[in-house]
Design a protein around this motif. Structure first.
Motif, PDB file in Angstrom:
ATOM      1  N   SER A 129       0.858  -1.194   0.000  1.00 54.73           N
ATOM      2  CA  SER A 129       0.000   0.000   0.000  1.00 54.73           C
ATOM      3  C   SER A 129       0.891   1.239   0.000  1.00 54.73           C
ATOM      4  CB  SER A 129      -0.871   0.006   1.259  1.00 54.73           C
ATOM      5  OG  SER A 129      -0.033   0.120   2.393  1.00 54.73           O
ATOM      6  N   SER A 130       0.306   2.430  -0.275  1.00 54.05           N
ATOM      7  CA  SER A 130       1.138   3.634  -0.287  1.00 54.05           C
ATOM      8  C   SER A 130       1.681   3.934   1.111  1.00 54.05           C
ATOM      9  CB  SER A 130       0.379   4.827  -0.873  1.00 54.05           C
ATOM     10  OG  SER A 130      -0.890   4.889  -0.309  1.00 54.05           O
ATOM     11  N   GLU A 131       0.930   3.545   2.165  1.00 52.70           N
ATOM     12  CA  GLU A 131       1.444   3.752   3.533  1.00 52.70           C
ATOM     13  C   GLU A 131       2.676   2.871   3.758  1.00 52.70           C
ATOM     14  OE1 GLU A 131      -1.982   2.710   3.214  1.00 52.70           O
ATOM     15  OE2 GLU A 131      -2.399   4.840   2.902  1.00 52.70           O
ATOM     16  N   GLU A 132       2.584   1.635   3.318  1.00 50.70           N
ATOM     17  CA  GLU A 132       3.726   0.724   3.501  1.00 50.70           C
ATOM     18  C   GLU A 132       4.952   1.225   2.732  1.00 50.70           C
ATOM     19  OE1 GLU A 132       1.673  -3.633   4.212  1.00 50.70           O
ATOM     20  OE2 GLU A 132       1.462  -2.727   2.237  1.00 50.70           O
ATOM     21  N   ARG A 133       4.706   1.791   1.556  1.00 52.54           N
ATOM     22  CA  ARG A 133       5.818   2.336   0.769  1.00 52.54           C
ATOM     23  C   ARG A 133       6.459   3.527   1.486  1.00 52.54           C
ATOM     24  NH1 ARG A 133       3.377   1.956  -5.409  1.00 52.54           N
ATOM     25  NH2 ARG A 133       3.013  -0.283  -5.316  1.00 52.54           N
ATOM     26  N   GLU A 134       5.608   4.372   2.077  1.00 48.34           N
ATOM     27  CA  GLU A 134       6.118   5.523   2.835  1.00 48.34           C
ATOM     28  C   GLU A 134       6.972   5.071   4.010  1.00 48.34           C
ATOM     29  OE1 GLU A 134       6.273   8.882   2.569  1.00 48.34           O
ATOM     30  OE2 GLU A 134       5.593   8.420   0.542  1.00 48.34           O
ATOM     31  N   GLN A 135       6.510   3.989   4.641  1.00 45.48           N
ATOM     32  CA  GLN A 135       7.258   3.451   5.784  1.00 45.48           C
ATOM     33  C   GLN A 135       8.650   2.973   5.354  1.00 45.48           C
ATOM     34  OE1 GLN A 135       5.110   0.330   7.711  1.00 45.48           O
ATOM     35  NE2 GLN A 135       4.387   1.688   9.336  1.00 45.48           N
ATOM     36  N   LEU A 136       8.699   2.311   4.222  1.00 45.96           N
ATOM     37  CA  LEU A 136      10.004   1.825   3.726  1.00 45.96           C
ATOM     38  C   LEU A 136      10.931   2.994   3.407  1.00 45.96           C
ATOM     39  CD1 LEU A 136       9.092  -1.160   1.361  1.00 45.96           C
ATOM     40  CD2 LEU A 136      10.064  -1.263   3.654  1.00 45.96           C
ATOM     41  N   LYS A 137      10.315   4.136   3.077  1.00 46.86           N
ATOM     42  CA  LYS A 137      11.110   5.333   2.793  1.00 46.86           C
ATOM     43  C   LYS A 137      11.651   5.908   4.109  1.00 46.86           C
ATOM     44  CE  LYS A 137       9.274   8.136  -0.355  1.00 46.86           C
ATOM     45  NZ  LYS A 137       8.407   9.253  -0.805  1.00 46.86           N
ATOM     46  N   SER A 138      10.764   6.050   5.098  1.00 50.86           N
ATOM     47  CA  SER A 138      11.224   6.706   6.339  1.00 50.86           C
ATOM     48  C   SER A 138      12.086   5.785   7.203  1.00 50.86           C
ATOM     49  CB  SER A 138      10.038   7.261   7.131  1.00 50.86           C
ATOM     50  OG  SER A 138       9.044   6.292   7.232  1.00 50.86           O
ATOM     51  N   ASN A 139      11.961   4.435   6.986  1.00 48.40           N
ATOM     52  CA  ASN A 139      12.755   3.509   7.810  1.00 48.40           C
ATOM     53  C   ASN A 139      14.045   3.067   7.135  1.00 48.40           C
ATOM     54  OD1 ASN A 139      10.760   3.583   9.660  1.00 48.40           O
ATOM     55  ND2 ASN A 139       9.870   1.593   9.149  1.00 48.40           N
ATOM     56  N   SER A 140      14.388   3.692   6.016  1.00 47.15           N
ATOM     57  CA  SER A 140      15.485   3.139   5.215  1.00 47.15           C
ATOM     58  C   SER A 140      16.787   3.029   6.008  1.00 47.15           C
ATOM     59  CB  SER A 140      15.699   3.951   3.935  1.00 47.15           C
ATOM     60  OG  SER A 140      16.107   5.257   4.274  1.00 47.15           O
ATOM     61  N   LEU A 141      17.028   3.958   6.909  1.00 47.66           N
ATOM     62  CA  LEU A 141      18.307   3.925   7.637  1.00 47.66           C
ATOM     63  C   LEU A 141      18.389   2.802   8.664  1.00 47.66           C
ATOM     64  CD1 LEU A 141      19.486   7.613   8.157  1.00 47.66           C
ATOM     65  CD2 LEU A 141      20.247   5.903   6.511  1.00 47.66           C
ATOM     66  N   SER A 142      17.240   2.210   8.997  1.00 45.12           N
ATOM     67  CA  SER A 142      17.282   1.148  10.013  1.00 45.12           C
ATOM     68  C   SER A 142      17.502  -0.242   9.406  1.00 45.12           C
ATOM     69  CB  SER A 142      16.005   1.167  10.862  1.00 45.12           C
ATOM     70  OG  SER A 142      14.904   0.971  10.027  1.00 45.12           O
ATOM     71  N   LEU A 143      17.656  -0.315   8.092  1.00 42.18           N
ATOM     72  CA  LEU A 143      17.892  -1.633   7.469  1.00 42.18           C
ATOM     73  C   LEU A 143      19.350  -2.061   7.699  1.00 42.18           C
ATOM     74  CD1 LEU A 143      16.431  -2.866   4.195  1.00 42.18           C
ATOM     75  CD2 LEU A 143      18.853  -3.227   4.565  1.00 42.18           C
ATOM     76  N   ASP A 144      19.517  -3.215   8.338  1.00 36.88           N
ATOM     77  CA  ASP A 144      20.872  -3.706   8.595  1.00 36.88           C
ATOM     78  C   ASP A 144      21.066  -5.063   7.935  1.00 36.88           C
ATOM     79  OD1 ASP A 144      21.909  -1.622  10.161  1.00 36.88           O
ATOM     80  OD2 ASP A 144      20.700  -2.309  11.860  1.00 36.88           O
ATOM     81  N   PRO A 145      22.292  -5.380   7.517  1.00 36.06           N
ATOM     82  CA  PRO A 145      22.523  -6.712   6.954  1.00 36.06           C
ATOM     83  C   PRO A 145      22.417  -7.782   8.043  1.00 36.06           C
ATOM     84  CG  PRO A 145      24.595  -5.506   7.130  1.00 36.06           C
ATOM     85  CD  PRO A 145      23.510  -4.554   7.522  1.00 36.06           C
ATOM     86  N   ASN A 146      22.042  -8.990   7.618  1.00 35.20           N
ATOM     87  CA  ASN A 146      21.924 -10.105   8.560  1.00 35.20           C
ATOM     88  C   ASN A 146      22.503 -11.351   7.895  1.00 35.20           C
ATOM     89  OD1 ASN A 146      21.150 -12.239  10.154  1.00 35.20           O
ATOM     90  ND2 ASN A 146      19.012 -11.573  10.399  1.00 35.20           N
ATOM     91  N   ALA A 147      23.646 -11.819   8.430  1.00 35.28           N
ATOM     92  CA  ALA A 147      24.348 -12.960   7.822  1.00 35.28           C
ATOM     93  C   ALA A 147      23.486 -14.220   7.820  1.00 35.28           C
ATOM     94  CB  ALA A 147      25.648 -13.226   8.571  1.00 35.28           C
TER      95      ALA A 147
END
Ligand code: KG4
Ligand code: ZN
Length: 408
Positions: A385-403
């Motif tokens: 949804s557009s809300e979910e897309r907005e969330q992925l935009k505002s949370n982008s810095l919290s994405l961390d790699p996971n081995a």
């Protein structure tokens, strides 16, 4: 799924192991189209160490990542405004390597204010099967009713994974069986080393196995099966077996867990058997014919087990579609034997309505690349949804790699 309007364009990045890769992929009513896929391989760098050295890989990724992304954007002829979202491999993989791709993706997502999707590497390998000039996802859907490619069975065979995965819908994964020790690709790499063949082992072993067939005027087993199918309208399993074994090499290696009740695999015993065989024949290690014969028998052993277990899973779960995913899916003998096995099943066992479709990724998307990451991300993105897309935009810095990112 939302009805698709217009085109979704994804910039994707993959740095989980020893390839620095970026791609631009579009998804619309015609399916998934790769506008650019750039892969900068580090094979030569790591070959002298016989495997991937994580910190060296990271250093190369740092050197390559910006030029690779730039080349992908330039080749695709797209700019910032054309990109709807950015996708990056989040894991599994080598942390120092993953970090470079994730950092680059986060920076771009922040500066360009785009949603950022973290994708599982194996999910990427699975979705590579749907990339095509005319997307196989669309073609398969068009032949049947929409979404009717499920249940889908994926044989995942890479350097780090060997799994049979059942998907009842997009992004729903049930692991039916997996390796208890080494992955199939890992076994190829280790046995290649035992035989004194270069890294990566898979292509090297495949080449030597082919040389064995050529020098003995033998057809690969997959070709024998095809011929038998043509010659014998209703072949008996036993007939097929004995005809093939007549043409097998003098060396025999075990087929671990071939007849076990479950859908698990084990390749470490096979590797050890190959090691003892070579030790017992130390003097012949420099004999090209001997190396070719061991390579041929080893490849056949791996392929026999993978095909038998996949067939068992097909018989148990009746999928509509079977796909293969991961670097080992580049192995032609595996592709051919699996195709033959499914063809025979379709011809002999199944009524037409229950026939199984078999998809394979294009060779260039079998090995690690970023287009596959973009493919999975695009199919995920259009369902948000557009809300979910907005969330992925505002949370982008919290994405961390996971081995050890789980597939889900
Ligand atoms: O998917 P991939 O490129 O990287 C991982 O995600 O691990 O798979 C790499 C693995 C290596 O173990 C390599 O030896 C194997 O795939 N491989 C092959 C072939 N090409 C690559 N194995 C068998 N036959 C091949 N032609
Ligand atoms: Zn891979």
């Amino acid at each position: 799924m939302k009805s698709m309007s217009g085109t979704t364009t994804i910039l994707s990045i993959e740095t989980s192991c020893d390839e620095t890769a970026a791609a631009v992929i579009s998804y619309d009513d015609a399916g998934l189209t790769v506008l650019a896929s750039v892969v900068s391989s580090q094979i030569e760098l790591h070959a002298k160490y016989g495997g991937v050295v994580p910190n060296l890989a990271a250093r190369e990724h740092i050197r390559n990542i910006i030029p690779v992304i730039e080349e992908a954007l330039e080749t695709a002829g797209v700019a910032e405004d054309d990109i709807d979202a950015i996708a990056v491999t989040q894991g599994p993989g080598l942390i120092p390597a993953l970090l470079i791709g994730v950092s680059a993706a986060k920076t771009l997502a922040l500066v360009w204010q785009k949603p950022l999707l973290g994708i599982h590497h194996i999910e990427g390998h699975i979705y590579a099967n749907f990339i095509g000039v005319k997307s196989k996802l669309q073609i398969t859907n068009a032949k049947r009713t929409d979404g009717d490619i499920f249940p889908l069975l994926a044989l995942v065979v890479s350097g780090g994974h060997t799994q049979l995965v059942l998907m009842r819908d997009h992004f729903e994964y049930e692991i039916l069986g997996e390796t208890r020790d080494d992955a199939a690709g890992e076994a190829f790499d280790k046995v290649a080393r035992i035989l004194g063949l270069p890294y990566p082992g898979g292509p090297a072993i495949a080449k030597r196995a082919r040389a064995f067939c050529d020098s003995n005027d033998q057809l690969p087993n997959s070709k024998i099966q095809t011929n038998l199918k043509e010659q014998i309208p209703k072949p008996e399993t036993e007939t097929r077996k004995s005809a093939i074994s007549n043409l097998q090499s003098a060396i025999t290696l075990p087929r671990p867990m071939l007849d076990s009740d479950n859908l698990d695999f084990s390749f470490s015993g096979l590797k050890t058997a190959a090691l003892y065989l070579v030790k017992e024949n130390e003097a012949r290690k420099t004999d090209e014919g001997f190396v070719n014969e061991v390579a041929h028998e080893f490849q056949d052993a791996v392929v026999d087990v993978l095909v038998a277990k996949t067939r068992k899973a097909i018989e148990t779960y009746s999928p509509k579609t079977v796909i293969i995913a991961g670097g080992v899916s580049a192995n032609e003998e595996l592709r051919n034997q699996l195709r033959n096995s499914i063809n025979i099943l379709n011809l002999e066992v199944r009524p037409p309505s229950e026939r199984v479709s078999f998809l394979v990724p294009e060779f260039k998307y079998s090995l690690d690349n970023a287009a596959m990451i973009g493919a999975a991300a695009a199919v995920r993105f259009v369902r948000l949804s557009s809300e979910e897309r907005e969330q992925l935009k505002s949370n982008s810095l919290s994405l961390d790699p996971n081995a050890n990112l789980p597939l889900r």
